[in-house]
Design an enzyme around this catalytic site. Structure first.
Site, PDB file in Angstrom:
ATOM      1  N   TRP A 293       0.833  -1.179  -0.006  1.00  0.00           N
ATOM      2  CA  TRP A 293       0.052  -0.192  -0.122  1.00  0.00           C
ATOM      3  C   TRP A 293       1.068   1.209   0.004  1.00  0.00           C
ATOM      4  CZ3 TRP A 293      -0.634   4.293   3.021  1.00  0.00           C
ATOM      5  CH2 TRP A 293      -1.733   5.031   2.574  1.00  0.00           C
ATOM      6  N   HIS A 294       1.886   1.156   0.758  1.00  0.00           N
ATOM      7  CA  HIS A 294       3.005   2.412   0.735  1.00  0.00           C
ATOM      8  C   HIS A 294       3.659   2.707  -0.311  1.00  0.00           C
ATOM      9  CE1 HIS A 294       1.870   1.762   5.045  1.00  0.00           C
ATOM     10  NE2 HIS A 294       2.312   2.869   5.266  1.00  0.00           N
ATOM     11  N   GLY A 295       3.773   1.625  -1.263  1.00  0.00           N
ATOM     12  CA  GLY A 295       4.268   2.119  -2.643  1.00  0.00           C
ATOM     13  C   GLY A 295       4.413   0.845  -3.336  1.00  0.00           C
TER      14      GLY A 295
END
Lengths: 478, 372
Positions: free
Chosen positions: A325-327
């Site tokens: 989700w963070h990248g």
């Protein structure tokens, strides 16, 4: 547009607030609708300022979930509702997948098979992960009957596009603001609280995060092969503080703006760096993302109700998803797995062991895990991750510390001390004590502090923004 | 007074601050140039369909609002002061040294070995082809090390110079560093600027003299230097803009003895090596050789048939006047302003009695020395 810019603080925000509060001159139901319209238009300008084209994507996403919500509500058969939900989720995930993960997948396929599929090289629409998660929460909750369907397109559009939390959270699920979207009120105390909260967040971002971030910036640019051990730890600790103050500062600003406009947004951070276990860390860090995954992935997968093995599997899935989700990158996946590993260990045995040990041992262990985690998070290539970890753990012939370490410690001593201090809840507790105080002196002090401190922080922040040699936006990959 | 009323007061107070700033910002006129930052400020961008769609307008407008913000210089000063209060040893790339010395920061990691190697190869080729002599001058941080903040990192130029010496050989290497080292207790660098002083340049000249054969004997006496300005605040001061002691600019009046003809960039002709007009403005170091030019030709009227071709940076500007006593003509090239082939430029000037001198400070050399 980012909050920590002159154009936001001295152009956008004043204009929006003046228009917004001008509606209070004419009371009544209509004014409430006008307020929503102002908020919606302002949010479009806010988003289009940085993403003049992708604003259409956001509107598409809004429209899609609005219609799906209506359809699910209107549909009488369980099967039909299920298909509609699946359709909504597919669209959301496809949008997210296409714009965020396509190149990552293509790159991986290319690397595995030796093919040369060209990359799409689309820019990632800012905030897409935040708003798709918000809209998904809506359709899921309508399907489950937890949320009432929103018939008013404007109210729904305000929910999705609202500029305070649009680009960096917190992730506000629909049920939290359902009522406020239609009918909300901000009294003077809310506005005062919101303004102070906003300024506190601004100061966290501009005065603490940006300054401590320069220390990481400097260290991360060095040659990792000759980094001394202490410098390496100092560097990643500086990054840990930077991302905490930056991210939680953004959340504070969002919550503050929300309060001014009459919304009560959920808290997002609760002093994560005092945690004494990884489980505790994730209850204190980016809380709205954690509870989103809990509510919409972990529990639907069975949570802890289907036996330990299944629970561990669920943890693994949730944290892999949290990671990417963070990248879109392997390092983010690795980062998620790294936490999954310790969460699972804590579930099985480590948690029980830690209970018997002094809190400080758990704290040291947690900080070690978190700091190593930040290395995965921030250094994108596997080579630099390995090289940096080797420096942290004293691989090869390297010094424990060198002149550079001492210089950097001296150069950043005050910023470092302030950051560490504000990472603890001491100031927060003091503030609470002050708020509770009912003595004459206590009240007088509180009233003075509530004016002077925000004013000074605002002025200091402006000084640092005007000469913004270093004012990064860290969430362009989220 | 209850809490509600007090909240109203708080909101009013904070709004008042915002209103004052916004009104001030609206009233204030746009500036074209910032003296303090020494750069053009962003002007109001024009709005068009294209610039709106590709985001250029927004980008420029943000810069515009920030560049033209009310009392910009004062905010920057406030920031710098707070950084000094917080015990920072370096602010905006400038070390705050002892005895009011400011040093430009040159981090070792910015002078990577590969970059250095490349420049050395270029230099070596030049030395081999033209029998050039090379004077690379260390910057203040490497000479006045005792005045630097403790533990402050800097690129080791003395080690670099040893590398240069080994690469081009004793014959070509002029040891300015050694000479400066001997005089590091004297005022050889400006406190507020990144250049060396005329005294520093004089020691550089001494090093050059002892290395060059068959020179007409000329003696300059540092005691005879004359002060042309005592209000010099240089580039390092500009990066901070905090009140500091001003520097003096001196020069050797002896260099005025001979009538010179100086031609800048083939078209502007002057009869002096010095331009006093700069002393009125901010960039006072421009006094020497009219600041920076791509090509300068100096005719000294001294008919000894010797010529000198100098490839240089701004450090050379205050040393070249001292050389006029030894040559009939001096050609000065700043490679940053020249894009053609170097040989094409140099060869027409290369006679029997033409010397070639490469004169840079080490950092400018590593950053800017480049030719094709």
């Amino acid at each position: 547009m980012v909050f920590s810019s002159i154009v936001f603080l001295f152009r956008f925000l004043p204009i929006v607030l003046i228009c917004y509060f001008a509606t209070y001159l004419c009371p009544g139901k209509a004014a409430q609708r006008v307020r929503n319209l102002i908020l919606f238009l302002a949010s479009l300008v806010f988003y289009a300022w940085g993403e003049p084209v992708y604003v259409l994507l956001m509107l598409f996403s809004t429209m899609s979930d609005y219609l799906h919500g209506r359809a699910i509500d209107a549909c009488r058969s369980q099967k039909g509702r299920r298909w509609l939900l699946a359709s909504s989720l597919c669209i959301n995930l496809l949008v997210l997948g296409f714009f965020k993960y396509a190149d990552f997948l293509i790159g991986t396929v290319n690397a595995l098979t030796g093919l040369r599929i060209p990359l799409l090289e689309l820019g990632l629409p800012i905030g897409i992960s935040f708003y798709t998660f918000q809209t998904m929460s809506y359709t899921i909750d309508v399907y489950r009957g937890k949320a009432r369907v929103q018939r008013n397109l404007l109210d729904f559009a305000v929910f999705v596009t609202m500029f305070p939390q649009l680009i960096a959270g917190p992730i506000v699920v629909y049920t939290k603001v359902e009522k406020e979207l239609h009918d909300r009120k901000a009294d003077w105390q809310d506005i005062s609280y919101g303004a102070r909260r906003f300024i506190a967040g601004l100061a966290k971002k501009v005065l603490l995060a940006n300054n401590i971030g320069m220390l990481w910036e400097e260290i991360s640019a060095l040659d990792y092969g000759s980094l001394s051990v202490l410098t390496a730890w100092l560097g990643i600790a500086a990054f840990a503080l930077q991302i905490y103050f930056d991210f939680s500062g953004y959340s504070d600003m969002a919550i503050g703006l929300g309060a001014i406009l009459g919304f009560r947004f959920p808290e997002n951070f609760n002093h994560p760096y005092i945690s004494s276990s990884i489980t505790e860390f994730w209850r204190r860090w980016h809380m709205t993302l954690g509870s989103w995954f809990r509510e919409y992935v972990y529990i639907p997968l069975g949570g802890n109700r289907r036996g330990l093995p299944r629970q561990l599997f669920n943890i693994l899935v949730v944290w892999m998803l949290t990671g990417i989700w963070h990248g879109a990158g392997w390092n983010f996946l690795l980062w998620g797995l790294w936490f999954a590993l310790f969460l699972i260990l804590e579930k099985i045995i480590l948690g029980k062991v830690l209970k018997f040990l002094p809190r400080i041992v758990g704290w040291a262990y947690s900080m070690g895990v978190v700091l190593v985690g930040w290395v995965f998070f921030q250094l994108e290539s596997l080579d630099s991750v390995t090289a940096y970890l080797q420096a942290m753990f004293g691989q090869g012939a390297r010094a424990w510390y060198d002149g550079r370490t001492i210089y950097l410690l001296l150069q950043y001593a005050v910023v470092l001390a302030l950051s560490l201090f504000f990472a603890t809840p001491v100031m927060h507790r003091l503030g609470e004590a002050m708020d509770r105080s009912a003595t004459g002196l206590g009240i007088a002090v509180r009233r003075l502090v509530q004016k002077v401190v925000p004013a000074l922080l605002l002025l200091a922040s402006v000084a640092y923004i005007v000469d913004a040699s270093y004012n990064p936006f860290l969430y362009f990959r989220f | 007074m209850d809490d509600k009323k007090d909240a109203r007061l708080t909101v009013g107070f904070l709004c008042l601050i915002m209103i004052l700033l916004i009104v001030g910002d609206c009233v204030q006129k746009d500036r074209l140039f910032s003296e303090n930052e020494n750069r053009l400020l962003q002007q109001r961008p024009a709005l068009s369909r294209e610039t709106l769609l590709d985001g250029k307008f927004m980008e420029d407008y943000e810069k515009y609002v920030s560049d033209q913000f009310v009392a910009r210089d004062n905010w920057i000063e406030l920031k710098t002061r707070s950084e000094v209060v917080m015990q920072r040893r370096e602010v905006g790339g400038v070390y705050l040294g002892k005895d009011d010395y400011l040093f430009e920061q040159h981090l070792p990691e910015n002078c990577a070995p590969e970059k250095v190697e490349k420049k050395l190869a270029l230099l070596e080729a030049l030395v081999r082809q033209y029998d050039a002599k090379v004077m690379l001058v260390p910057t203040a941080d490497n000479v006045l090390t005792e005045k630097m903040p403790k533990f402050a990192p800097y690129f080791d130029q003395l080690a670099f110079l040893e590398q240069v010496r080994a690469c081009i050989g004793e014959e070509a290497y002029i040891d300015a560093a050694g000479e400066l080292e001997k005089h590091k207790e004297e005022e050889i660098y400006y406190r507020t600027d990144h250049h060396w002083t005329s005294l520093g340049a004089y020691y550089g000249y001494e090093a050059w003299k002892s290395h060059t054969h068959n020179l007409t004997p000329v003696r300059y006496d540092p005691l005879e230097m004359a002060v042309v300005s005592d209000t010099f605040l240089g580039t390092l001061h500009s990066k901070l803009n905090l009140p500091v002691k001003e520097d003096k600019i001196q020069y050797f009046p002896q260099t005025l003895a001979r009538k010179v003809k100086v031609t800048y960039d083939y078209n502007v002709v002057r009869d002096s090596l010095y331009e006093t007009s700069y002393l009125e403005g901010k960039n006072q170091y421009g006094f020497f050789l009219d600041d920076n030019h791509g090509f300068v030709e100096i005719e000294t009227g001294y008919e000894n048939g010797r010529e000198l071709f100098v490839l240089k940076d701004s450090y050379a500007n205050c040393l070249i006047p001292l050389l006029t006593a030894h040559y009939e003509k001096i050609y000065v090239v700043d490679l940053r302003y020249y894009n053609g082939r170097l040989a094409q430029l140099m060869d027409p000037y290369m006679g029997e009695r033409t010397d070639v001198l490469v004169l840079y400070n080490c950092i400018h050399f590593i950053e800017d020395f480049q030719y094709y």
